[in-house]
Write a protein that holds these residues in place. Structure first.
Motif: not given
Ligand SMILES: [Zn+2]
Length: 236
Positions: A123-124, A154-159
């Motif tokens: 998730i972005v 699910k993992p989050m990818f804020p970068e």
């Protein structure tokens, strides 16, 4: 009723009396631990789009020809004077990050049932300007993403995306210049998402310019990446 339980209920009553939970829309007292903090009337007035029921809907139509999508849906219909507008306003300007988290969880409960999202790898959240993040204390899109991530597991990818710093004020610029500025204000961040399926998350979709640019940056930088979109609301 045991004394312990009676005392607890008395304490809860006192807390409500001292710090009443008020409806975020009409300010009437909310008795139950309703999330988001709305009275029954305002909760019932929330307009859910049900876009998730159709592979082609108002959201995917708005991005048609600009960004190829595997799935796209907004949770609520956003309009002037709506309860949804009040919620988004409180989330962005009245330091209520929990609204993002709570509505993100609601959105997550819908997304988890979508077969096309079964292979989602992350998730972005759409990034906000660093100055705004500093003032607000959080990125609302990230709070929404946290709620979704919690339900989907699910993992989050804020970068994965980053926001570049603006030059000068947006308000004096023409519409064309503003669009160009939006395009230039995002850039690819960290991580390799080649051949992965990502869910791009934002608070409100209006023209779709932000999600269009963010999605296309991911497509350019990660060969074979597939993009889906979920937002809390969509302006109709
Ligand atoms: Zn209300």
């Amino acid at each position: 009723m045991s004394i312990k339980r009676e005392l607890r209920s008395l304490a809860e009553g006192l807390t409500t009396l001292l710090y009443p939970r008020l409806c975020l829309n009409c300010r009437s007292v909310v008795r139950q631990s309703q999330t988001p903090q709305l009275c029954a009337t305002c909760q019932a007035a929330l307009a859910y789009t049900e876009q998730w029921l159709l592979p082609e809907n108002a959201l995917t139509d708005r991005l048609k020809g600009r960004l190829p999508l595997t799935f796209g849906a907004a949770l609520l219909a956003f309009g002037t004077g709506t309860v949804c507008q009040q919620l988004i306003h409180a989330l962005k300007y009245h330091h209520r990050p929990e609204i993002g988290l709570q509505l993100g969880e609601q959105l997550g409960e819908i997304l988890v049932k979508q077969a096309v999202l079964a292979d989602l790898q992350g998730i972005v959240p759409v990034p906000i300007h660093p100055d705004r993040r500093h003032d607000r204390g959080y990125n609302q899109a990230e709070e929404i993403s946290k709620g979704i991530a919690r339900v989907l597991g699910k993992p989050m990818f804020p970068e994965a995306l980053r926001r570049k710093v603006f030059k000068g004020s947006q308000t004096r610029k023409s519409r064309f210049e503003r669009v160009e500025n939006t395009r230039e204000s995002f850039a690819a961040g960290k991580g390799d998402f080649s051949d992965k399926h990502l869910l791009l998350v934002d608070d409100v979709l209006t023209t779709g310019a932000t999600l269009d640019f963010c999605g296309n940056i991911l497509l350019e930088h990660h060969p074979g990446v597939r993009i889906s979109i979920a937002t809390l609301a969509m302006a109709t």
